[in-house]
Scaffold this active site. Structure first.
Site, PDB file in Angstrom:
ATOM      1  CG  ASP A 316      -1.769   1.198   1.353  1.00  0.00           C
ATOM      2  OD1 ASP A 316      -2.327   1.611   0.331  1.00  0.00           O
ATOM      3  OD2 ASP A 316      -1.895   1.734   2.472  1.00  0.00           O
ATOM      4  CG  ASP A 509      -3.741   0.851   6.928  1.00  0.00           C
ATOM      5  OD1 ASP A 509      -4.381  -0.191   6.694  1.00  0.00           O
ATOM      6  OD2 ASP A 509      -4.177   1.978   6.672  1.00  0.00           O
ATOM      7  CG  ASP A 513      -4.675  -1.593   2.673  1.00  0.00           C
ATOM      8  OD1 ASP A 513      -5.345  -1.302   1.684  1.00  0.00           O
ATOM      9  OD2 ASP A 513      -3.792  -0.868   3.143  1.00  0.00           O
TER      10      ASP A 513
END
Length: 617
Positions: A316, A509, A513
């Protein structure tokens, strides 16, 4: 050394002295048997008792049975000194094993010694010392210098430095001011602080981490499951082989019973699988413990084994590769002032706790009048829609503008762009910047050096921002402007294309996600200090926000797997050679003792290397 180990050591020393004395005493027949039976009974009574008890329980084929059968057989054939020596060296090996396992457990217990002893709760203006389990969420606690913070919370009075080493592995204390969050398990260093608790003890960070570490051994790797199945079939097979070796040749040749029975007994001593059964789980146990010292919590040896096979790493962007601390760098209105556009954006984002919303409100510098907002709706992956002063205002990305039918303009510079429109009328945009973390580039370089073939970034941010970050870090692939479900689709596509035998790791995180963390082979939650959702969702939890910990985790996993393979190859190799030689009559009981006890001790000492922390690059 524990009290029990000290007693065993004394028993070993006394038995060794009695064995030496028995050797020096000239005797024969029954007298010789009795002389050697004294040290044998002293050193081996527990093995004989355990073997008999397990036979009654139906658990026949274990190492106690093998040692009892081999040594009693040696007594039956008149090899008294060898029978005592085998049992003596077996107990020496057992002592080494207990010391090694105990040291590993103590090391990990010390690393995770983060359970708070008490909490100073303030009730009715008075300070009371109680158990952390008795403190409710929302209460105020006083944490004095040198004390461990007992529960998660927010500082409401005071400022201090906090030692987070037990959770993150970082030696540099963190400065914490009024309004900052603190988590249980960390240590207050300099000044007293008052903390308003945000959770009860059972839901706190320290409680969840302790539960995670305690349960890590339940999730066994493929290697451990193989060893368990191997030992289940291996032991009865070698007992049958030893019996056949002792009986069949003398029946065929018509004699030599003593020699062949002796060979069978040596075969039994060599075949004991304790080197594998103990050293392989201990290697994984040490690897998980060593990782925890670095602030990397692995939820089981299966995750550690999978992490060692990483081929694709998907990241991410926001909060993972970048700082996640946004600041407004430019305001571009269409037909109003910059101050008016910023004020309207702050009102629209007033109810959001997203970092982008916080940066806009911070840049505006005031406190939004929430009474002007009659409704607010957060649209995942798009932005915010709110009714301000009776009119619908939208703040978000280009996708939201298209949904509203607003004709927007795209900026010519990189950054996270927040477009605003009132109804379908476009009002302008705000550009927000997010700095790349200092060690992100080094982490990508090391992952490439470790053999990760495909480093991918998935983000809901604009293409221009994603391209700028990806290029600066040397990523192999970039996917931008993705909704949460599109991230899952991208991960599924990458899973279908990954190299056989390799794993796909997703690093995020752990909150936004969670679906992607669950879908990937290994989910790594980064910066999870205090995040309950991250601890629950991921297979591996990084307690700080450094991307370099991903590469360190891979290095630790691969070192652990090397140690496991070394122990398997070494133990099976030595035992295979000595088993073959013993069947041919080319070895004696002393070589058999080394092939059993010596191999086990060497394998266990090798397994303990997994506890050591490698030098971080």
């Amino acid at each position: 050394m524990t009290r029990r180990n000290k007693k065993n050591l004394i028993r070993i020393v006394v038995s060794a002295v009695l064995l030496a004395a028995a050797w020096l005493i000239p005797a024969d027949g029954v007298i010789k048997l009795l002389i050697f039976f004294v040290p044998y009974g002293l050193i081996g009574w527990d093995v004989l008792w355990n073997a008999a008890r397990n036979i009654v329980r139906g658990q026949v084929f274990d190492e106690n049975f093998l040692m009892a059968l081999a040594t009693v057989g040696a007594f039956a054939t008149g090899d008294y000194p060898e029978a005592v020596a085998v049992m003596l060296f077996y107990q020496v090996g057992e002592l080494f094993q207990k010391i090694a396992v105990g040291k590993s457990r103590r090391s990990i217990a010390a690393l995770m010694d983060i359970r708070p002893d008490h909490a100073n709760v303030i009730r009715g203006g008075e300070e009371t010392e109680i158990s952390p389990e008795e403190v409710a969420a929302g209460e105020t606690i006083l944490v004095k210098p040198g004390e461990r913070i007992p529960l998660d919370g927010v500082i409401i009075s005071g400022s201090t430095s906090v030692d987070t080493a037990a959770l993150t592995g970082e030696s540099v204390p963190r400065a914490c001011l009024e309004g900052d969050q603190v988590v249980s398990g960390t240590v207050n260093l300099t000044s007293p602080i008052q903390v308003r608790t945000t959770s009860v003890y059972g839901e706190s960070t320290v409680s969840r981490i302790l539960e995670l570490v305690e349960n890590a051994s339940a999730k066994k790797s493929r290697s451990e499951r193989f060893i368990t199945r191997f030992a289940r079939w291996y032991t009865p097979c070698v007992v049958v082989a030893a019996a056949l070796l002792a009986v069949v040749p003398p029946l065929v040749t018509g004699g030599g019973w003593t020699d062949w029975i002796h060979r069978g007994l040596i075969f039994l001593v060599v075949s004991c699988p304790c080197a594998l059964v103990i050293s392989v789980p201990l290697s994984f146990f040490g690897g998980i413990g060593g990782a925890s010292r670095c602030g990397i919590l692995v939820k089981g040896s299966n995750s550690l084994e999978a992490l060692a096979k990483v081929g694709t790493v998907v990241f991410d962007k926001t909060g993972t590769l970048t700082e996640g601390r946004f600041s407004v760098s430019e305001v571009r209105p269409t037909d109003m002032s910059e101050e008016e556009l910023l004020a309207l954006a702050a009102l629209t984002e007033a109810y959001s706790n997203h970092p982008i919303a916080e940066s806009i409100i911070s840049a505006w510098g005031g406190t939004p009048d929430k009474s002007r907002i009659s409704s607010e709706d957060e649209l995942p992956g798009l932005g915010i829609r709110a009714v301000v002063d009776g009119e619908t205002v939208c703040a978000g990305n280009a996708g939201l503008m298209e949904l509203c039918g607003a004709e927007y303009t795209s900026p010519d510079r990189a950054g996270t762009v927040v477009h605003l429109c009132r109804g379908s009328r476009y009002l302008g945009h705000i550009i927000i910047s997010d700095a790349v973390k200092p060690d992100s580039k080094a982490a990508m370089y090391e992952l490439h050096a470790l053999g990760a073939k495909n480093l991918v970034m998935l983000t809901g941010d604009s293409v221009s921002v994603a391209r700028e970050v990806g290029t600066s870090l040397g990523l192999d692939s970039i996917r931008a402007e993705l909704l949460p479900d599109q991230k899952v689709a991208c991960v599924e596509e990458l899973l279908a294309r990954k190299a056989p035998g390799s794993t796909l790791v997703f690093v995020g995180d752990g909150i936004n996600d969670a679906p992607v963390l669950a879908r990937s082979d290994i989910g790594i939650a980064m910066g999870a200090l205090g995040s309950d959702a991250a601890i629950e969702a991921a297979d591996v939890v990084l307690m700080d926000d450094k991307p370099s910990k991903v590469a360190l985790g891979v290095r630790l996993a691969r070192r652990t797997m090397r140690i496991v393979r070394q122990n398997i190859v070494f133990a099976l190799g030595v035992k295979g050679v000595v088993l073959a030689l013993s069947a041919l009559g080319l070895t004696n009981m002393w070589v058999a003792v080394f092939a059993d006890v010596g191999v086990a001790v060497i394998a266990i000492l090798n397994a303990m290397r997994a506890l050591r922390i490698p030098k971080q690059k």
